[in-house]
Design a protein around this motif. Structure first.
Motif, PDB file in Angstrom:
ATOM      1  N   GLN A 154       2.622 -15.764 -65.807  1.00 52.88           N
ATOM      2  CA  GLN A 154       1.346 -16.473 -65.737  1.00 52.88           C
ATOM      3  C   GLN A 154       0.447 -16.002 -64.601  1.00 52.88           C
ATOM      4  N   ALA A 155       1.007 -15.283 -63.632  1.00 58.39           N
ATOM      5  CA  ALA A 155       0.198 -14.752 -62.539  1.00 58.39           C
ATOM      6  C   ALA A 155       0.969 -13.629 -61.851  1.00 58.39           C
ATOM      7  N   ILE A 156       0.235 -12.764 -61.172  1.00 59.60           N
ATOM      8  CA  ILE A 156       0.844 -11.703 -60.375  1.00 59.60           C
ATOM      9  C   ILE A 156       0.112 -11.616 -59.052  1.00 59.60           C
ATOM     10  N   LYS A 157       0.778 -11.054 -58.059  1.00 56.36           N
ATOM     11  CA  LYS A 157       0.117 -10.756 -56.790  1.00 56.36           C
ATOM     12  C   LYS A 157       0.997  -9.795 -55.999  1.00 56.36           C
ATOM     13  N   PHE A 158       0.377  -9.111 -55.054  1.00 55.98           N
ATOM     14  CA  PHE A 158       1.115  -8.255 -54.137  1.00 55.98           C
ATOM     15  C   PHE A 158       1.313  -9.006 -52.830  1.00 55.98           C
ATOM     16  N   VAL A 159       2.509  -8.897 -52.263  1.00 58.97           N
ATOM     17  CA  VAL A 159       2.824  -9.558 -51.000  1.00 58.97           C
ATOM     18  C   VAL A 159       3.545  -8.580 -50.079  1.00 58.97           C
ATOM     19  N   THR A 160       3.443  -8.830 -48.799  1.00 57.70           N
ATOM     20  CA  THR A 160       4.236  -8.066 -47.838  1.00 57.70           C
ATOM     21  C   THR A 160       5.657  -8.611 -47.851  1.00 57.70           C
ATOM     22  N   ILE A 161       6.564  -7.892 -47.256  1.00 61.39           N
ATOM     23  CA  ILE A 161       7.951  -8.371 -47.204  1.00 61.39           C
ATOM     24  C   ILE A 161       8.032  -9.657 -46.381  1.00 61.39           C
ATOM     25  N   SER A 162       7.188  -9.802 -45.368  1.00 60.38           N
ATOM     26  CA  SER A 162       7.165 -11.046 -44.580  1.00 60.38           C
ATOM     27  C   SER A 162       6.708 -12.219 -45.431  1.00 60.38           C
ATOM     28  N   GLU A 163       5.681 -11.993 -46.245  1.00 58.18           N
ATOM     29  CA  GLU A 163       5.204 -13.059 -47.131  1.00 58.18           C
ATOM     30  C   GLU A 163       6.264 -13.416 -48.171  1.00 58.18           C
ATOM     31  N   LEU A 164       6.943 -12.408 -48.709  1.00 62.59           N
ATOM     32  CA  LEU A 164       8.005 -12.662 -49.671  1.00 62.59           C
ATOM     33  C   LEU A 164       9.115 -13.491 -49.029  1.00 62.59           C
ATOM     34  N   ASN A 165       9.512 -13.116 -47.827  1.00 65.16           N
ATOM     35  CA  ASN A 165      10.566 -13.872 -47.139  1.00 65.16           C
ATOM     36  C   ASN A 165      10.131 -15.295 -46.819  1.00 65.16           C
ATOM     37  N   ASP A 166       8.863 -15.489 -46.499  1.00 69.18           N
ATOM     38  CA  ASP A 166       8.337 -16.830 -46.273  1.00 69.18           C
ATOM     39  C   ASP A 166       8.404 -17.655 -47.570  1.00 69.18           C
ATOM     40  N   MET A 167       8.065 -17.024 -48.694  1.00 71.73           N
ATOM     41  CA  MET A 167       8.149 -17.709 -49.989  1.00 71.73           C
ATOM     42  C   MET A 167       9.595 -18.050 -50.333  1.00 71.73           C
ATOM     43  N   ARG A 168      10.522 -17.182 -49.944  1.00 71.75           N
ATOM     44  CA  ARG A 168      11.950 -17.464 -50.162  1.00 71.75           C
ATOM     45  C   ARG A 168      12.369 -18.704 -49.386  1.00 71.75           C
ATOM     46  N   GLU A 169      11.952 -18.786 -48.117  1.00 67.02           N
ATOM     47  CA  GLU A 169      12.310 -19.938 -47.284  1.00 67.02           C
ATOM     48  C   GLU A 169      11.763 -21.235 -47.851  1.00 67.02           C
ATOM     49  N   LYS A 170      10.622 -21.165 -48.528  1.00 66.10           N
ATOM     50  CA  LYS A 170       9.997 -22.349 -49.120  1.00 66.10           C
ATOM     51  C   LYS A 170      10.504 -22.616 -50.540  1.00 66.10           C
ATOM     52  N   ASN A 171      11.519 -21.851 -50.980  1.00 64.51           N
ATOM     53  CA  ASN A 171      12.109 -21.988 -52.318  1.00 64.51           C
ATOM     54  C   ASN A 171      11.089 -21.817 -53.442  1.00 64.51           C
ATOM     55  N   LEU A 172      10.154 -20.887 -53.244  1.00 60.18           N
ATOM     56  CA  LEU A 172       9.166 -20.571 -54.269  1.00 60.18           C
ATOM     57  C   LEU A 172       9.594 -19.379 -55.121  1.00 60.18           C
ATOM     58  N   MET A 173      10.621 -18.664 -54.671  1.00 65.77           N
ATOM     59  CA  MET A 173      11.087 -17.456 -55.345  1.00 65.77           C
ATOM     60  C   MET A 173      12.375 -17.738 -56.126  1.00 65.77           C
ATOM     61  N   VAL A 174      12.524 -17.066 -57.270  1.00 64.53           N
ATOM     62  CA  VAL A 174      13.790 -17.092 -57.994  1.00 64.53           C
ATOM     63  C   VAL A 174      14.864 -16.555 -57.054  1.00 64.53           C
ATOM     64  N   LYS A 175      16.038 -17.146 -57.076  1.00 58.70           N
ATOM     65  CA  LYS A 175      17.134 -16.744 -56.183  1.00 58.70           C
ATOM     66  C   LYS A 175      17.680 -15.373 -56.577  1.00 58.70           C
ATOM     67  N   ARG A 176      17.305 -14.372 -55.836  1.00 55.41           N
ATOM     68  CA  ARG A 176      17.803 -13.005 -56.008  1.00 55.41           C
ATOM     69  C   ARG A 176      18.038 -12.422 -54.611  1.00 55.41           C
ATOM     70  N   ASP A 177      18.762 -13.163 -53.793  1.00 51.86           N
ATOM     71  CA  ASP A 177      18.917 -12.802 -52.387  1.00 51.86           C
ATOM     72  C   ASP A 177      19.440 -11.387 -52.183  1.00 51.86           C
ATOM     73  N   GLU A 178      20.389 -10.965 -53.027  1.00 47.34           N
ATOM     74  CA  GLU A 178      20.935  -9.613 -52.882  1.00 47.34           C
ATOM     75  C   GLU A 178      19.820  -8.569 -52.977  1.00 47.34           C
ATOM     76  N   CYS A 179      18.923  -8.745 -53.933  1.00 44.45           N
ATOM     77  CA  CYS A 179      17.814  -7.797 -54.125  1.00 44.45           C
ATOM     78  C   CYS A 179      16.799  -7.898 -52.989  1.00 44.45           C
ATOM     79  N   TYR A 180      16.432  -9.113 -52.617  1.00 47.59           N
ATOM     80  CA  TYR A 180      15.437  -9.286 -51.545  1.00 47.59           C
ATOM     81  C   TYR A 180      15.950  -8.728 -50.221  1.00 47.59           C
ATOM     82  N   ASN A 181      17.235  -8.932 -49.931  1.00 48.42           N
ATOM     83  CA  ASN A 181      17.797  -8.407 -48.685  1.00 48.42           C
ATOM     84  C   ASN A 181      17.795  -6.884 -48.682  1.00 48.42           C
ATOM     85  N   GLU A 182      18.176  -6.286 -49.785  1.00 47.39           N
ATOM     86  CA  GLU A 182      18.160  -4.823 -49.885  1.00 47.39           C
ATOM     87  C   GLU A 182      16.731  -4.287 -49.816  1.00 47.39           C
ATOM     88  N   LEU A 183      15.811  -4.987 -50.438  1.00 48.83           N
ATOM     89  CA  LEU A 183      14.396  -4.603 -50.390  1.00 48.83           C
ATOM     90  C   LEU A 183      13.874  -4.660 -48.958  1.00 48.83           C
TER      91      LEU A 183
END
Length: 181
Positions: free
Chosen positions: A145-174
């Motif tokens: 329904q939407a797309i956007k580009f984010v920095t890794i810091s923004e992605l990690n902030d979204m993870r902390e707020k539980n806005l991201m699908v749980k894919r910690d293995e991928c996010y950590n490697e990224l």
């Protein structure tokens, strides 16, 4: 027609059994999916907001592209197919197998509901593409329904707020990958 998937054994090897996706999930059988992080020249990651019609993680933000391998398909072919289905670039070029960087594989089990057990082997890839922005990407509205580009810091902030699908293995490697370059 429902997508057919190769059933895997506990070691991620094809068993020779091919079943409809819904049956694989209902029975909790091992199968393979791909996860692709698309990164532009600014080291921003394309993320997508999943459609509210999705049966798993509706409305959540997710990594660029994910998808099941259809029966008989390899991971790179599935990755190029999923990108062309979910996200297409209107710049006049297409994604090729040689453009992907394989990062790693892992397996994960998750009970989604009483009738849906995900037992999946994940193959994680990174795809670096120049010239990408929200304005030149078209996405499949039935999936995204939407797309956007984010920095890794923004992605990690979204993870902390539980806005991201749980894919910690991928996010950590990224995160490790982006901090190395």
């Amino acid at each position: 027609m429902e997508e057919l998937l190769d059933v895997l054994d506990d070691n991620g090897i094809k068993t020779g059994v091919i079943l409809p996706r819904s049956e694989v999930h209902k029975k909790g059988l091992w199968h393979r999916i791909i996860v692709v992080a698309i990164i532009n020249e600014k080291n921003e990651i394309l993320i997508q907001q999943r459609s509210h019609n999705k049966d798993k993680n509706p409305d959540m933000w997710d990594i660029s592209v994910t998808g099941h391998l259809s029966a008989g398909q390899d991971s790179l072919t599935a990755a190029t197919r999923e990108i062309s289905e979910e996200v297409s670039v209107s710049l006049g070029y297409s994604v090729e197998v040689k453009d992907f960087r394989f990062m790693f594989s892992f397996r994960k089990e998750e009970k989604v509901s009483n009738n849906h057990l995900d037992r999946q082997y994940y193959d994680f890839f990174i795809l670096r593409q120049e010239g990408l922005n929200e304005n030149n990407i078209k996405f499949q509205t039935s999936e995204v329904q939407a797309i956007k580009f984010v920095t890794i810091s923004e992605l990690n902030d979204m993870r902390e707020k539980n806005l991201m699908v749980k894919r910690d293995e991928c996010y950590n490697e990224l995160s490790n990958y982006l901090f190395r370059i």
